[in-house]
Each structure stands twice: as C-alpha cells, then as structure tokens.
Write a protein that holds these residues in place. Sequence first.
Motif, PDB file in Angstrom:
ATOM      1  N   ALA A 127      -3.426  10.854  -4.101  1.00  0.00           N
ATOM      2  CA  ALA A 127      -4.561  11.518  -4.734  1.00  0.00           C
ATOM      3  C   ALA A 127      -4.939  10.833  -6.051  1.00  0.00           C
ATOM      4  N   ILE A 128      -5.071   9.522  -5.971  1.00  0.00           N
ATOM      5  CA  ILE A 128      -5.563   8.775  -7.138  1.00  0.00           C
ATOM      6  C   ILE A 128      -6.665   7.808  -6.695  1.00  0.00           C
ATOM      7  N   GLU A 129      -7.541   7.542  -7.660  1.00  0.00           N
ATOM      8  CA  GLU A 129      -8.452   6.420  -7.486  1.00  0.00           C
ATOM      9  C   GLU A 129      -7.747   5.243  -8.137  1.00  0.00           C
ATOM     10  N   ALA A 130      -7.626   4.141  -7.415  1.00  0.00           N
ATOM     11  CA  ALA A 130      -6.895   2.996  -7.946  1.00  0.00           C
ATOM     12  C   ALA A 130      -7.594   1.706  -7.552  1.00  0.00           C
ATOM     13  N   GLU A 131      -7.288   0.686  -8.336  1.00  0.00           N
ATOM     14  CA  GLU A 131      -7.801  -0.640  -8.014  1.00  0.00           C
ATOM     15  C   GLU A 131      -6.604  -1.447  -7.496  1.00  0.00           C
ATOM     16  N   VAL A 132      -6.796  -2.127  -6.405  1.00  0.00           N
ATOM     17  CA  VAL A 132      -5.737  -3.018  -5.919  1.00  0.00           C
ATOM     18  C   VAL A 132      -6.268  -4.439  -6.057  1.00  0.00           C
ATOM     19  N   THR A 133      -5.634  -5.223  -6.932  1.00  0.00           N
ATOM     20  CA  THR A 133      -6.134  -6.579  -7.163  1.00  0.00           C
ATOM     21  C   THR A 133      -5.141  -7.602  -6.645  1.00  0.00           C
ATOM     22  N   TRP A 134      -5.686  -8.727  -6.244  1.00  0.00           N
ATOM     23  CA  TRP A 134      -4.857  -9.797  -5.686  1.00  0.00           C
ATOM     24  C   TRP A 134      -4.923 -11.000  -6.603  1.00  0.00           C
ATOM     25  N   PRO A 135      -3.863 -11.256  -7.365  1.00  0.00           N
ATOM     26  CA  PRO A 135      -3.829 -12.472  -8.165  1.00  0.00           C
ATOM     27  C   PRO A 135      -3.843 -13.694  -7.238  1.00  0.00           C
ATOM     28  N   ALA A 136      -4.140 -14.872  -7.812  1.00  0.00           N
ATOM     29  CA  ALA A 136      -4.228 -16.086  -6.993  1.00  0.00           C
ATOM     30  C   ALA A 136      -2.954 -16.282  -6.167  1.00  0.00           C
ATOM     31  N   GLU A 137      -1.828 -15.947  -6.772  1.00  0.00           N
ATOM     32  CA  GLU A 137      -0.557 -16.058  -6.050  1.00  0.00           C
ATOM     33  C   GLU A 137       0.214 -14.758  -6.183  1.00  0.00           C
ATOM     34  N   GLY A 138       1.038 -14.482  -5.225  1.00  0.00           N
ATOM     35  CA  GLY A 138       1.947 -13.344  -5.343  1.00  0.00           C
ATOM     36  C   GLY A 138       1.378 -12.054  -4.805  1.00  0.00           C
ATOM     37  N   PRO A 139       2.120 -10.969  -5.002  1.00  0.00           N
ATOM     38  CA  PRO A 139       1.793  -9.678  -4.401  1.00  0.00           C
ATOM     39  C   PRO A 139       0.649  -8.967  -5.122  1.00  0.00           C
ATOM     40  N   PRO A 140       0.099  -7.912  -4.493  1.00  0.00           N
ATOM     41  CA  PRO A 140      -1.001  -7.172  -5.120  1.00  0.00           C
ATOM     42  C   PRO A 140      -0.550  -6.381  -6.338  1.00  0.00           C
ATOM     43  N   ARG A 141      -1.511  -6.070  -7.218  1.00  0.00           N
ATOM     44  CA  ARG A 141      -1.247  -5.209  -8.374  1.00  0.00           C
ATOM     45  C   ARG A 141      -2.060  -3.942  -8.219  1.00  0.00           C
ATOM     46  N   VAL A 142      -1.409  -2.822  -8.563  1.00  0.00           N
ATOM     47  CA  VAL A 142      -2.090  -1.533  -8.447  1.00  0.00           C
ATOM     48  C   VAL A 142      -2.382  -1.013  -9.841  1.00  0.00           C
ATOM     49  N   THR A 143      -3.646  -0.754 -10.133  1.00  0.00           N
ATOM     50  CA  THR A 143      -4.010  -0.138 -11.414  1.00  0.00           C
ATOM     51  C   THR A 143      -4.556   1.258 -11.132  1.00  0.00           C
ATOM     52  N   PRO A 144      -3.801   2.305 -11.526  1.00  0.00           N
ATOM     53  CA  PRO A 144      -4.313   3.660 -11.322  1.00  0.00           C
ATOM     54  C   PRO A 144      -5.473   3.907 -12.277  1.00  0.00           C
ATOM     55  N   LEU A 145      -6.577   4.481 -11.790  1.00  0.00           N
ATOM     56  CA  LEU A 145      -7.754   4.685 -12.639  1.00  0.00           C
ATOM     57  C   LEU A 145      -7.944   6.157 -12.984  1.00  0.00           C
ATOM     58  N   ALA A 146      -7.772   7.038 -11.993  1.00  0.00           N
ATOM     59  CA  ALA A 146      -7.987   8.470 -12.245  1.00  0.00           C
ATOM     60  C   ALA A 146      -7.307   9.287 -11.163  1.00  0.00           C
ATOM     61  N   ALA A 147      -6.899  10.509 -11.544  1.00  0.00           N
ATOM     62  CA  ALA A 147      -6.351  11.434 -10.544  1.00  0.00           C
ATOM     63  C   ALA A 147      -7.531  12.066  -9.822  1.00  0.00           C
ATOM     64  N   SER A 148      -7.440  12.131  -8.502  1.00  0.00           N
ATOM     65  CA  SER A 148      -8.525  12.787  -7.775  1.00  0.00           C
ATOM     66  C   SER A 148      -8.039  14.147  -7.286  1.00  0.00           C
ATOM     67  N   HIS A 149      -8.938  14.918  -6.712  1.00  0.00           N
ATOM     68  CA  HIS A 149      -8.588  16.275  -6.304  1.00  0.00           C
ATOM     69  C   HIS A 149      -7.676  16.232  -5.082  1.00  0.00           C
ATOM     70  N   ARG A 150      -6.593  17.048  -5.121  1.00  0.00           N
ATOM     71  CA  ARG A 150      -5.710  17.110  -3.955  1.00  0.00           C
ATOM     72  C   ARG A 150      -5.841  18.487  -3.303  1.00  0.00           C
ATOM     73  N   THR A 151      -5.975  18.476  -1.979  1.00  0.00           N
ATOM     74  CA  THR A 151      -6.058  19.741  -1.265  1.00  0.00           C
ATOM     75  C   THR A 151      -4.724  20.479  -1.436  1.00  0.00           C
ATOM     76  N   PRO A 152      -4.732  21.721  -1.951  1.00  0.00           N
ATOM     77  CA  PRO A 152      -3.475  22.409  -2.245  1.00  0.00           C
ATOM     78  C   PRO A 152      -2.599  22.608  -1.023  1.00  0.00           C
ATOM     79  N   SER A 153      -3.174  22.680   0.177  1.00  0.00           N
ATOM     80  CA  SER A 153      -2.363  22.963   1.365  1.00  0.00           C
ATOM     81  C   SER A 153      -1.468  21.790   1.757  1.00  0.00           C
ATOM     82  N   ARG A 154      -1.679  20.640   1.121  1.00  0.00           N
ATOM     83  CA  ARG A 154      -0.899  19.459   1.561  1.00  0.00           C
ATOM     84  C   ARG A 154       0.584  19.601   1.292  1.00  0.00           C
ATOM     85  N   ARG A 155       0.998  20.322   0.239  1.00  0.00           N
ATOM     86  CA  ARG A 155       2.430  20.559   0.110  1.00  0.00           C
ATOM     87  C   ARG A 155       2.720  21.828  -0.673  1.00  0.00           C
TER      88      ARG A 155
END
Length: 262
Positions: free
Chosen positions: A234-262
């Motif tokens: 339940a986040i908005e995030a950016e997943v970026t790919w540097p020229a080499e290596g694994p992806p990077r995750v930058t969390p941007l904002a919490a989004s709404h989560r349906t309460p019934s999920r847990r």
Amino acid sequence: MSLRIESLRCRLGGREVLHDIGPLDARPGELTALIGPNGAGKSTLLRAIAGHQRAHGHFILDGRALDDEPLETRARRLYYLPQSTETGSRLSVFETVLLAVRTLAPGDGPSALRRVRDTLARLELEPLAERQLTALSGGQRQRVAIAQALAREPRLLLLDEPTSALDLHHQLQTLDWLGEHARQHGTIVVLAVHDLTLAARYASRLWMLDAGRAVAQGPPGEVLTVERLREVYAIEAEVTWPAEGPPRVTPLAASHRTPSRR
Ligand SMILES: Nc1ncnc2c1ncn2[C@@H]1O[C@H](COP(=O)(O)OP(=O)(O)OP(=O)(O)O)[C@@H](O)[C@H]1O
Ligand SMILES: [Mg+2]
C-alpha cells in the motif's frame, strides 16, 4: 542442493496465518530475502522452518526432509536467529560467541578460539569482546547475535530482521559479510528484511509474503514492481534501474489500504 518449502500451513490463535506457502526455493552460496509488510507471516515462516513453530508442510534441505533429521543433526545444520535479541545474560561478548561454537563441537579448543576471534574481528566487535551482554546497546547486541550465528557455520541460516537495529555502516558491513560468508561456505541464508533496496542489492532471490500467502518469488528485478508494491505494501513507489546492478525502491507516499486485507 537447496532448501525447498512446500505446502506450508500454520494456525495461530485459531486463525490460519500461513496459507499453503510454496514451493519456495533458496540456493546455497547466496542470500534469499524474505519481504512483506508487518504481519505478513515472515517470522512465523522462519520459526516453522526452524522447528520453533508447529506447522504442516514439507521442508526439504539438500534433498532430505528436515523433519526426518535427528534433533542433533538438525541443530548442527540449521541456525535460527529470532527477531528480538533481548537478553539478561551476564556473559561477555567473547564468551557468548565461544559458547555458540563450543555447543557444536565440545573440546575443539584452539580452532574454536580462532573462529571466535575471526568472527569478532569481521563484525568489528573486538573492542567489545570483554564487555557483558547486558552492558551493550541494542545494535551492538544484534551484532553479537549475528556473530554467534556465523561462528557456528551452519548449512542453513535463518535470520529474522538481523539488521533492524543497526546503523547504516553496520547494516552494509553485516550484509557484505553475510554474502561473503554464504559464498565461501556454500551456506543457504534466508533473511527477513524491510528495506527493499537493501534486499534487492544483497539478495539474489526474494520471497514476498502478503497476509500469509507467498505472492511472488524470484530475482529482485522481477519481484519488485510498482504495481506489486502498491498492492502488497500500500505504497506509491518509484522503482529505478541504475546502469548496473539491482533496482532501487524509493517509497513516495502511503496509499489507502482496504481494512479487510488483514
Ligand atoms: N502467538 C500468536 N498468536 C496468534 N496470532 C499470532 C501469534 N504470533 C503471530 N500472530 C499473527 O500471525 C501473523 C503473522 O505474524 P508474523 O510475526 O509472522 O509477521 P511478520 O511478517 O514477521 O511481521 P513483522 O514485519 O511485524 O515482524 C500476524 O497476523 C500476527 O498477528
Ligand atoms: Mg517478524
């Protein structure tokens, strides 16, 4: 040769908290990161593999069911580090790590001492060697717990958020060394982590849990998608790919989560 988990189910407090997990695979010589939000079931899964939690399912280590191993063999091959490392122990750091090694191979004098010294040096714990555990900070205690785990050189290492209390230097240093240790010894390492960028950087494989279900597994680049992060975390995030290596995750904002999920 690897770790395989199949059809794992677990009930806690009258509720099913792990729903038919697997097949999940972890390979020797590399890190596998277990990711997912709070309450997803990461600790329960690790405890179940370690035999600390009653569960139904198959845990196959190097082609053999873990349940079929005599307790002593299982204790020798597997080490589980719980999420909390609170302790009332009055032993020193050196004695604590030595005890972990000696429990495995009693009487193994000089080589046990060497192994303890090497491990303390690698985790930058030498200056604290004589200090009592009760006189350590939370992060220092966590590093001692990791030293105990590594000094035993198990085949399978299960670590529940092993870097959660560490500063940035020690997070990187510890994960560097875990990776190196795994490569050198062919250890199968499964570790629960919350930092997705660190997970992607150090683990070659991710297992993603959500509400007691395994929703994805594979290389970080396949598992960490913007859509899945929205759905599972339940986040908005950016997943970026540097020229080499694994992806990077930058969390941007919490989004709404349906309460019934847990
Ligand atoms: N002893 C217990 N009795 C009942 N329910 C439990 C018990 N222990 C854990 N649970 C529930 O089981 C689910 C999974 O918990 P678990 O500790 O495995 O999550 P986790 O993924 O490790 O979360 P975190 O990121 O917070 O450590 C949660 O919904 C939790 O509330
Ligand atoms: Mg947990």
